[in-house]
Design an enzyme around this catalytic site. Structure first.
Site, short mmCIF file in Angstrom:
data_model
loop_
_atom_site.label_atom_id
_atom_site.label_comp_id
_atom_site.label_asym_id
_atom_site.label_seq_id
_atom_site.Cartn_x
_atom_site.Cartn_y
_atom_site.Cartn_z
N SER A 265 0.84 -1.19 0.00
CA SER A 265 0.00 0.00 0.00
C SER A 265 0.88 1.25 0.00
O SER A 265 1.78 1.36 -0.83
CB SER A 265 -0.95 -0.08 1.20
OG SER A 265 -2.02 0.79 1.02
N HIS B 193 -8.78 -4.34 -0.83
CA HIS B 193 -7.44 -3.81 -0.55
C HIS B 193 -6.66 -4.68 0.44
O HIS B 193 -7.13 -4.95 1.55
CB HIS B 193 -7.58 -2.39 0.02
CG HIS B 193 -6.28 -1.66 0.13
ND1 HIS B 193 -5.53 -1.31 -0.97
CD2 HIS B 193 -5.60 -1.20 1.21
CE1 HIS B 193 -4.43 -0.67 -0.57
NE2 HIS B 193 -4.45 -0.59 0.75
N ASP C 156 -10.67 -2.97 -4.86
CA ASP C 156 -10.13 -2.00 -3.90
C ASP C 156 -11.07 -0.81 -3.74
O ASP C 156 -11.42 -0.14 -4.71
CB ASP C 156 -8.77 -1.51 -4.41
CG ASP C 156 -7.90 -0.93 -3.31
OD1 ASP C 156 -8.45 -0.35 -2.36
OD2 ASP C 156 -6.67 -1.08 -3.40
#
Ligand SMILES: *[C@@H]1O[C@H](CO)[C@@H](O)[C@H](O)[C@H]1NC(C)=O
Ligand SMILES: *[C@@H]1O[C@H](CO)[C@@H](O)[C@H](O)[C@H]1NC(C)=O
Length: 298
Positions: free
Chosen positions: A107, A280, A225
């Site tokens: 991330s 995610h 996501d």
């Protein structure tokens, strides 16, 4: 000020993963927001890698050796300073000086890893990023319809995102980039605008040289996501500055103006675009094993 949710979990200390001496390329991780360098989630990832290649040396970077402070630093802090801390840390590890290593960023950690490569010329072979918003986030993580508090918090942060004190202290604000309000970004971004080489008269050729020297750039997007908005930012896609429509990589200015050296990588087929069809950071062991076989070690 808006409220940050801190996740507390069992905390473990000790900076470096144990490893056996070998001539396989080491792997370095930069964890994501709200996580720490040696959380149970990170340890699961390390185990998946070791199940395929037990000889891998694994390092996990930290801003603070104390895990709760390290977690805090993923939410609050100055990213330019954090990148410098990590550069010094990696430069002090002897094993990473005399051979290349692979760098994995989770991330936001993926943008920061890229920044470290650009700025410090680390000896990196493959850069692999999972759900990293390389072309920024143009919105905050979506709130559920009924979550009034979350919506208020987002609205407040969005109004303040370009304030200097926010840019210097709230980590997620430092990669905020709304193409529909591009001028504000150019003027006020304290971090991303620089590492993405978007300032018209301040293109840094060192960043370009350093990224061009990667063996592979592996960009992994999460198909469902809703945390990274837009999710295609993980593939370095952009949005049209008038319509907000998604622009695929060869049509972005990152490619057409070759802002970052990614044109060469793309043309030489050194950028791999992968998808995990999940939300995610939902990464299965099988995917991690595949990544290990394909990109890590020898
Ligand atoms: C993480 O914690 C485990 C278990 O306590 C320990 O064996 C390992 O060396 C630690 N790794 C890092 C990166 O601190
Ligand atoms: C470009 O980046 C390098 C590495 O961070 C830095 O040393 C240099 O001063 C920068 N150059 C310019 C023109 O900003």
């Amino acid at each position: 000020m808006f409220v940050l949710k801190l996740i507390t979990e069992a905390l473990l200390a000790s900076p470096l993963i144990t490893h056996e001496k070998s001539d396989s390329r080491p792997v370095v991780f930069w964890h994501g927001m709200g996580d720490t360098y040696n959380s149970s989630a990170m340890q699961r990832v390390f185990s998946a890698l070791h199940s395929v290649k037990p000889e891998l040396s694994i390092y996990s970077v930290y801003i603070d050796e104390d895990q709760s402070k390290d977690q805090q630093a993923s939410l609050i802090g100055n990213v330019n300073e954090q990148v410098e801390i990590v550069c010094d840390q990696l430069n002090s590890i002897i094993e990473l000086q005399d051979q290349k290593f692979d760098f994995i960023g989770f991330s936001q950690g993926g943008i920061f890893a890229r920044a470290a490569i650009e700025r410090c010329g680390l000896n990196v072979n493959n850069l692999i990023t999972f759900g990293s918003p390389h072309s920024g986030v143009s919105d905050l993580p979506r709130c559920s319809d009924s979550d009034w508090f979350c919506k208020q918090k987002n609205a407040l942060l969005k109004r303040q995102v370009w304030k200097k004190n926010i840019q210097n202290s709230i980590v997620s604000a430092q990669y905020f980039r709304d193409p529909l309000d591009y001028e504000s970004y150019l003027e006020n971004s304290a971090f991303l605008v620089d590492v993405n080489n978007e300032l018209p008269n301040e293109k840094n050729e060192t960043y370009i040289e350093n990224l061009e020297s990667l063996n592979k750039l592996v960009l992994i997007m999460f198909g469902q996501d809703e945390t990274v908005v837009p999710k295609e930012s993980a593939w370095f896609y952009d949005q049209d500055k008038q319509t907000g429509d998604t622009i695929n990589f060869p049509n972005t200015e990152y490619y057409t103006k070759d802002l970052l050296g990614l044109k060469k990588l793309f043309d030489e087929r050194k950028i791999d675009y992968l998808t995990i069809d999940d939300v995610h950071m939902a990464i299965g062991d099988d995917f991690l094993k595949k990544v290990t076989e394909t990109y890590l070690g020898h």
